[in-house]
Design a protein around this motif. Structure first.
Motif, PDB file in Angstrom:
ATOM      1  N   THR A   1      47.208  32.011  62.975  1.00 18.98           N
ATOM      2  CA  THR A   1      48.146  31.281  63.828  1.00 18.98           C
ATOM      3  C   THR A   1      48.193  31.915  65.213  1.00 18.98           C
ATOM      4  OG1 THR A   1      49.443  31.132  61.813  1.00 18.98           O
ATOM      5  CG2 THR A   1      50.495  30.348  63.817  1.00 18.98           C
ATOM      6  N   ASP A   2      48.382  31.084  66.239  1.00 20.22           N
ATOM      7  CA  ASP A   2      48.496  31.613  67.600  1.00 20.22           C
ATOM      8  C   ASP A   2      49.648  32.612  67.684  1.00 20.22           C
ATOM      9  OD1 ASP A   2      46.500  29.971  68.365  1.00 20.22           O
ATOM     10  OD2 ASP A   2      47.758  28.513  69.408  1.00 20.22           O
ATOM     11  N   MET A   3      49.413  33.656  68.423  1.00 19.09           N
ATOM     12  CA  MET A   3      50.495  34.612  68.698  1.00 19.09           C
ATOM     13  C   MET A   3      51.181  34.195  70.002  1.00 19.09           C
ATOM     14  SD  MET A   3      50.615  36.564  66.199  1.00 19.09           S
ATOM     15  CE  MET A   3      51.568  37.993  66.709  1.00 19.09           C
ATOM     16  N   PRO A   4      52.427  34.539  70.256  1.00 20.94           N
ATOM     17  CA  PRO A   4      53.203  35.507  69.482  1.00 20.94           C
ATOM     18  C   PRO A   4      54.026  34.886  68.362  1.00 20.94           C
ATOM     19  CG  PRO A   4      54.413  34.928  71.461  1.00 20.94           C
ATOM     20  CD  PRO A   4      53.153  34.130  71.490  1.00 20.94           C
ATOM     21  N   PHE A   5      53.857  33.616  68.069  1.00 18.15           N
ATOM     22  CA  PHE A   5      54.756  33.000  67.089  1.00 18.15           C
ATOM     23  C   PHE A   5      54.169  32.948  65.677  1.00 18.15           C
ATOM     24  CE2 PHE A   5      56.002  31.274  71.250  1.00 18.15           C
ATOM     25  CZ  PHE A   5      57.302  31.779  71.279  1.00 18.15           C
ATOM     26  N   GLY A   6      53.121  33.738  65.436  1.00 18.69           N
ATOM     27  CA  GLY A   6      52.466  33.674  64.136  1.00 18.69           C
ATOM     28  C   GLY A   6      53.039  34.608  63.084  1.00 18.69           C
ATOM     29  N   ILE A   7      54.071  35.368  63.439  1.00 20.46           N
ATOM     30  CA  ILE A   7      54.639  36.307  62.461  1.00 20.46           C
ATOM     31  C   ILE A   7      55.935  35.735  61.905  1.00 20.46           C
ATOM     32  CG2 ILE A   7      55.519  38.647  62.094  1.00 20.46           C
ATOM     33  CD1 ILE A   7      53.887  39.537  64.508  1.00 20.46           C
ATOM     34  N   GLY A   8      55.991  35.568  60.595  1.00 19.41           N
ATOM     35  CA  GLY A   8      57.208  35.030  59.974  1.00 19.41           C
ATOM     36  C   GLY A   8      57.747  35.996  58.938  1.00 19.41           C
ATOM     37  N   SER A   9      58.851  35.606  58.320  1.00 23.52           N
ATOM     38  CA  SER A   9      59.429  36.433  57.252  1.00 23.52           C
ATOM     39  C   SER A   9      59.595  35.581  56.001  1.00 23.52           C
ATOM     40  CB  SER A   9      60.796  36.989  57.689  1.00 23.52           C
ATOM     41  OG  SER A   9      61.717  35.930  57.857  1.00 23.52           O
ATOM     42  N   GLY A  10      59.688  36.272  54.866  1.00 23.79           N
ATOM     43  CA  GLY A  10      59.917  35.560  53.609  1.00 23.79           C
ATOM     44  C   GLY A  10      61.225  34.785  53.644  1.00 23.79           C
ATOM     45  N   GLY A  11      62.203  35.344  54.346  1.00 22.70           N
ATOM     46  CA  GLY A  11      63.494  34.657  54.466  1.00 22.70           C
ATOM     47  C   GLY A  11      63.330  33.285  55.099  1.00 22.70           C
ATOM     48  N   GLY A  12      62.384  33.146  56.016  1.00 20.04           N
ATOM     49  CA  GLY A  12      62.124  31.842  56.635  1.00 20.04           C
ATOM     50  C   GLY A  12      61.413  30.904  55.670  1.00 20.04           C
ATOM     51  N   VAL A  13      60.463  31.433  54.924  1.00 19.74           N
ATOM     52  CA  VAL A  13      59.664  30.604  54.006  1.00 19.74           C
ATOM     53  C   VAL A  13      60.550  29.928  52.951  1.00 19.74           C
ATOM     54  CG1 VAL A  13      57.907  30.712  52.185  1.00 19.74           C
ATOM     55  CG2 VAL A  13      57.547  31.921  54.332  1.00 19.74           C
ATOM     56  N   ILE A  14      61.493  30.711  52.382  1.00 21.08           N
ATOM     57  CA  ILE A  14      62.272  30.166  51.261  1.00 21.08           C
ATOM     58  C   ILE A  14      63.386  29.207  51.706  1.00 21.08           C
ATOM     59  CG2 ILE A  14      61.715  32.057  49.682  1.00 21.08           C
ATOM     60  CD1 ILE A  14      64.439  33.311  50.333  1.00 21.08           C
TER      61      ILE A  14
END
Ligand code: SF4
Length: 273
Positions: free
Chosen positions: A108-121
């Motif tokens: 994924t393009d940076m800088p927005f390519g880093i997520g957290s598990g909290g976001g996924v669920i």
């Protein structure tokens, strides 16, 4: 009440307007991300003279209407231009003849390519509450994550109730999915039969995994697989909490400084602090 489901927000505003002030002022993930992306690309060094068109891909038909809600716009400007449902995107992929086996993968393009598990669920009922509990929990060991996971927040029942300790205070939470279930719960709240500190509401039964924009005809096996897909993804994510995501922290220190209410909250007359 949580604010990430626009169908619920609309339902509350029309059926129970007296409770609308109890809805969190936080914009939904779509509207927060839309505002951040637009702000980020306002920088001429980053946009390099190109026009930004922001397109969301969502499991949800209500998200199409949400982008037009004035209180979720920034300075009266629409942040997200178009919303496509997952079903529409799947159809476009098929019609255009894209074959995934012939495409090279890329990150994924940076800088927005880093997520957290909290976001996924967030996409499954109870996920928003679980993300909040993770945020409140000071540690992030497997034992602590397991304690939250087994607190009663997971499962596809229409209503789940749980309590958790936050700095010595007992917090009472309810997780409800399906507007019929929400309606019943609100009547019980209004009668004084029950009371909570935190209520998560998702208009769709089982949450966004069963949203109106998702492929129809999902039986029990598919429903289970969709929830499992999100939980399995979370298991493999090294960052579990949104407040430990270095990208989020960098945003608060930079782009969002002095603009958190303007960009991340609904425009309900809340002032910056
Ligand atoms: S629960 Fe349903 S209506 Fe609400 S945001 Fe998710 S998909 Fe949309």
């Amino acid at each position: 009440f949580t604010s990430c489901c626009p169908a619920w927000v609309k339902f509350c505003e029309t059926r129970y307007p007296e409770l609308a002030d109890n809805i969190s002022t936080c914009r939904s993930p779509q509207q927060m991300f839309g505002a951040v992306i637009r702000e980020y690309y306002r920088n001429p060094e980053i946009n390099q003279g190109k026009k930004l068109v922001s397109v969301s891909i969502m499991p949800c038909t209500a998200k199409k209407e949400e982008i037009l809600r004035p209180e979720s716009m920034t300075n009266g400007r629409q942040d997200v231009d178009y919303v496509l449902t997952t079903t529409e995107v799947a159809s476009m992929i098929r019609k255009s003849g894209i074959r995934f086996e012939n495409i090279d993968g890329e990150s994924t393009d940076m800088p927005f390519g880093i997520g957290s598990g909290g976001g996924v669920i967030f996409g499954v009922t109870g996920g928003v509450t679980e993300a909040v509990l993770r945020r409140l929990q000071t540690g992030h060991s497997r034992v602590e994550m397991d304690r939250i996971r087994t607190s009663g927040v997971r499962g596809d029942e229409g209503l789940k109730e749980l309590t958790f300790d936050y700095m010595g205070k007992e917090i009472r939470a309810a997780v409800v999915n399906g507007l019929g279930n929400a309606d019943k719960l609100i009547k019980r709240i209004q009668s004084g039969e029950v009371s909570y500190d935190f209520v998560e509401v998702m208009a769709c039964r089982r949450g966004c995994i069963m949203g109106g924009g998702q492929p129809v005809g999902a039986g029990p096996r598919t429903r289970k697989a969709r929830a499992k897909g999100l939980y399995d993804t979370d298991v493999n994510m090294q960052i579990k909490k949104s407040n430990e995501n270095p990208m989020v922290l960098a945003l608060y220190e930079g782009l969002l400084k002095g603009k958190t209410h303007q960009l991340l909250h609904r425009n309900l007359g809340v002032t910056e602090n």
